[in-house]
Write a protein that holds these residues in place. Structure first.
Motif, PDB file in Angstrom:
ATOM      1  N   UNK A  14       0.846  -1.203   0.000  1.00 23.33           N
ATOM      2  CA  UNK A  14       0.000   0.000   0.000  1.00 23.33           C
ATOM      3  C   UNK A  14       0.881   1.252   0.000  1.00 23.33           C
ATOM      4  N   UNK A  15       1.884   1.239   0.865  1.00 25.72           N
ATOM      5  CA  UNK A  15       2.761   2.414   0.981  1.00 25.72           C
ATOM      6  C   UNK A  15       3.536   2.651  -0.314  1.00 25.72           C
ATOM      7  N   UNK A  16       4.112   1.581  -0.840  1.00 19.85           N
ATOM      8  CA  UNK A  16       4.930   1.716  -2.047  1.00 19.85           C
ATOM      9  C   UNK A  16       4.079   2.168  -3.231  1.00 19.85           C
ATOM     10  N   UNK A  17       2.928   1.533  -3.398  1.00 19.67           N
ATOM     11  CA  UNK A  17       2.055   1.915  -4.522  1.00 19.67           C
ATOM     12  C   UNK A  17       1.637   3.373  -4.400  1.00 19.67           C
ATOM     13  N   UNK A  18       1.348   3.782  -3.165  1.00 19.82           N
ATOM     14  CA  UNK A  18       0.849   5.139  -2.944  1.00 19.82           C
ATOM     15  C   UNK A  18       1.902   6.214  -3.112  1.00 19.82           C
ATOM     16  N   UNK A  19       3.173   5.800  -3.032  1.00 22.51           N
ATOM     17  CA  UNK A  19       4.254   6.798  -3.143  1.00 22.51           C
ATOM     18  C   UNK A  19       5.021   6.695  -4.451  1.00 22.51           C
ATOM     19  N   UNK A  20       4.667   5.697  -5.266  1.00 27.46           N
ATOM     20  CA  UNK A  20       5.502   5.359  -6.427  1.00 27.46           C
ATOM     21  C   UNK A  20       5.740   6.555  -7.356  1.00 27.46           C
ATOM     22  N   UNK A  21       4.717   7.377  -7.537  1.00 25.89           N
ATOM     23  CA  UNK A  21       4.895   8.502  -8.466  1.00 25.89           C
ATOM     24  C   UNK A  21       5.826   9.577  -7.890  1.00 25.89           C
ATOM     25  N   UNK A  22       6.119   9.493  -6.598  1.00 28.51           N
ATOM     26  CA  UNK A  22       7.070  10.450  -6.007  1.00 28.51           C
ATOM     27  C   UNK A  22       8.514   9.953  -6.131  1.00 28.51           C
ATOM     28  N   UNK A  23       8.655   8.651  -6.462  1.00 28.96           N
ATOM     29  CA  UNK A  23      10.006   8.056  -6.564  1.00 28.96           C
ATOM     30  C   UNK A  23      10.429   8.124  -8.031  1.00 28.96           C
ATOM     31  N   UNK A  24      10.668   9.308  -8.523  1.00 29.54           N
ATOM     32  CA  UNK A  24      10.915   9.412  -9.962  1.00 29.54           C
ATOM     33  C   UNK A  24      12.339   9.020 -10.340  1.00 29.54           C
ATOM     34  N   UNK A  25      13.280   9.290  -9.443  1.00 28.44           N
ATOM     35  CA  UNK A  25      14.671   8.916  -9.708  1.00 28.44           C
ATOM     36  C   UNK A  25      15.251   8.379  -8.422  1.00 28.44           C
ATOM     37  N   UNK A  26      14.758   7.262  -7.974  1.00 30.52           N
ATOM     38  CA  UNK A  26      15.194   6.827  -6.656  1.00 30.52           C
ATOM     39  C   UNK A  26      15.218   5.331  -6.493  1.00 30.52           C
ATOM     40  N   UNK A  27      15.181   4.931  -5.232  1.00 28.36           N
ATOM     41  CA  UNK A  27      15.322   3.522  -4.884  1.00 28.36           C
ATOM     42  C   UNK A  27      14.276   3.112  -3.875  1.00 28.36           C
ATOM     43  N   UNK A  28      13.839   1.886  -4.045  1.00 28.79           N
ATOM     44  CA  UNK A  28      12.955   1.280  -3.062  1.00 28.79           C
ATOM     45  C   UNK A  28      13.692   0.064  -2.514  1.00 28.79           C
ATOM     46  N   UNK A  29      13.898   0.053  -1.207  1.00 31.55           N
ATOM     47  CA  UNK A  29      14.615  -1.042  -0.554  1.00 31.55           C
ATOM     48  C   UNK A  29      13.632  -1.734   0.391  1.00 31.55           C
ATOM     49  N   UNK A  30      13.309  -2.976   0.087  1.00 37.52           N
ATOM     50  CA  UNK A  30      12.402  -3.738   0.938  1.00 37.52           C
ATOM     51  C   UNK A  30      13.222  -4.651   1.846  1.00 37.52           C
ATOM     52  N   UNK A  31      13.033  -4.482   3.143  1.00 39.63           N
ATOM     53  CA  UNK A  31      13.791  -5.290   4.099  1.00 39.63           C
ATOM     54  C   UNK A  31      13.096  -6.648   4.221  1.00 39.63           C
ATOM     55  N   UNK A  32      13.781  -7.643   3.685  1.00 42.50           N
ATOM     56  CA  UNK A  32      13.225  -8.994   3.627  1.00 42.50           C
ATOM     57  C   UNK A  32      13.838  -9.826   4.747  1.00 42.50           C
ATOM     58  N   UNK A  33      13.978 -11.094   4.516  1.00 44.10           N
ATOM     59  CA  UNK A  33      14.598 -11.985   5.499  1.00 44.10           C
ATOM     60  C   UNK A  33      15.016 -13.252   4.779  1.00 44.10           C
ATOM     61  N   UNK A  34      16.160 -13.790   5.198  1.00 42.10           N
ATOM     62  CA  UNK A  34      16.604 -15.058   4.606  1.00 42.10           C
ATOM     63  C   UNK A  34      15.621 -16.185   4.915  1.00 42.10           C
ATOM     64  N   UNK A  35      14.752 -15.989   5.908  1.00 44.29           N
ATOM     65  CA  UNK A  35      13.747 -17.026   6.189  1.00 44.29           C
ATOM     66  C   UNK A  35      12.835 -17.245   4.986  1.00 44.29           C
ATOM     67  N   UNK A  36      12.742 -16.244   4.104  1.00 42.84           N
ATOM     68  CA  UNK A  36      11.840 -16.399   2.946  1.00 42.84           C
ATOM     69  C   UNK A  36      12.288 -17.550   2.053  1.00 42.84           C
ATOM     70  N   UNK A  37      13.600 -17.883   2.158  1.00 42.86           N
ATOM     71  CA  UNK A  37      14.139 -18.921   1.272  1.00 42.86           C
ATOM     72  C   UNK A  37      13.510 -20.286   1.536  1.00 42.86           C
ATOM     73  N   UNK A  38      13.096 -20.511   2.762  1.00 44.68           N
ATOM     74  CA  UNK A  38      12.543 -21.833   3.098  1.00 44.68           C
ATOM     75  C   UNK A  38      11.018 -21.855   3.054  1.00 44.68           C
ATOM     76  N   UNK A  39      10.408 -20.737   2.656  1.00 41.87           N
ATOM     77  CA  UNK A  39       8.943 -20.677   2.640  1.00 41.87           C
ATOM     78  C   UNK A  39       8.389 -21.127   1.290  1.00 41.87           C
TER      79      UNK A  39
END
Ligand SMILES: NC(=O)c1ccc[n+]([C@@H]2O[C@H](COP(=O)([O-])OP(=O)(O)OC[C@H]3O[C@@H](n4cnc5c(N)ncnc54)[C@H](OP(=O)(O)O)[C@@H]3O)[C@@H](O)[C@H]2O)c1
Length: 265
Positions: free
Chosen positions: A119-144
């Protein structure tokens, strides 16, 4: 040029250390937390002192277990800035001891760790015209395993760590999808496992020790400063292979379609 930075989950653990670390290069630092501003005055004072001359700080509270608050956070951020150079989706929760469903009907870990950042990323996407989005994930996702027909884990054996890993797999899959559908070549979207870090979240689910939050903050700053790495999953500072499900375009598209249905946009 100093950056306009948005960081979620900034009041404790990795987020707090990252806020202090990024403050020095922020023209405008927008911090999100669960707590009301009055409860985080000490941190905000420390961050303000670390800002460059002329830098500004905004603090906005929102509880991602209420999806409407994630939506309100979008409006609140848009009210204080018209540009986002770096969005760090860091806020997350461990899975609760027993499966818990929010007012909007979603399993709370999935909502907090996946739907709210979408929701946050979609709602702000048009403001990120020349930038970066960094999503903090987890290595636990590898076993899911991604249960596209049961994203709330009603039928697939709930446990706190399963729900957490599942939510992070969804976030990494979304990262890959967004990287493939980014609004412009000047926007990079990446995800990162920040390390095994001694925080409340780690200790809520795993009986292991970890590095200090400052270690993860340095990793996040490193990843935040990379360029031309769209779609990369980082294990700390090293590009790594994500869960093959996350890397599969058909799975990405299916998750996106289900997410659009869930969020009705
Ligand atoms: N620690 C590790 O070893 C590790 C490993 C892999 C990935 N990560 C990821 O690193 C990130 C930071 O986690 P951490 O270890 O620093 O844990 P943490 O200290 O518990 O911090 C999590 C942050 O998210 C916020 N948060 C929790 N529930 C929320 C909600 N309902 N609405 C809004 N914000 C909420 C917390 O706010 P409050 O403090 O006010 O509750 C806190 O600021 C998370 O994405 C986590 O999944 C951590």
């Amino acid at each position: 040029m100093p950056s306009s930075i948005v960081l979620t989950g900034a009041t404790t653990g990795i987020g707090r250390a990252t806020a202090l670390r990024l403050a020095g290069r922020a023209g405008h630092l927008v911090l999100h937390g669960l707590e009301p501003e009055s409860r985080v005055a000490d941190l905000l004072g420390e961050v303000r002192a670390a800002l460059p001359r002329g830098g500004t700080l905004s603090y906005l509270a929102a509880d991602f277990s209420q999806l409407v608050e994630a939506e309100r956070l979008v409006s609140d951020i848009r009210a204080v800035t018209d540009r986002v150079d770096l969005l760090v989706n860091n806020a997350a929760r461990p899975g609760p001891a027993s499966r818990t469903v929010t007012d909007t009907g979603y399993e709370v870990t999935f909502q907090t760790n996946y739907l709210a950042p979408v929701v946050l990323t979609s709602g702000l996407l048009d403001l990120v015209t020349e930038g970066r989005i960094v999503n903090v994930a987890s290595a636990t996702h590898l076993s899911a395993t991604l249960h596209l027909d049961d994203l709330g884990l009603a039928r697939h054996g709930y446990s706190p760590s399963t729900a957490y890993a599942h939510s992070k797999l969804a976030l990494v899959t979304y990262t890959c999808w967004l990287a493939a559908h980014r609004p412009s070549p000047s926007v990079d979207v990446v995800s990162v496992h920040p390390g095994i870090i001694a925080t409340r979240l780690l200790h809520a689910m795993f009986s292991i020790g970890g590095d200090r939050p400052e270690h993860a903050a340095a990793n996040l700053e490193y990843v935040a400063s990379r360029r031309d790495d769209n779609g990369t999953y980082y294990d700390e500072r090293d590009p790594a292979s994500p869960n093959p499900e996350a890397a599969d375009p058909a799975t990405q598209d299916r998750l996106h379609a289900v997410t659009v249905d869930l969020l009705a946009y």
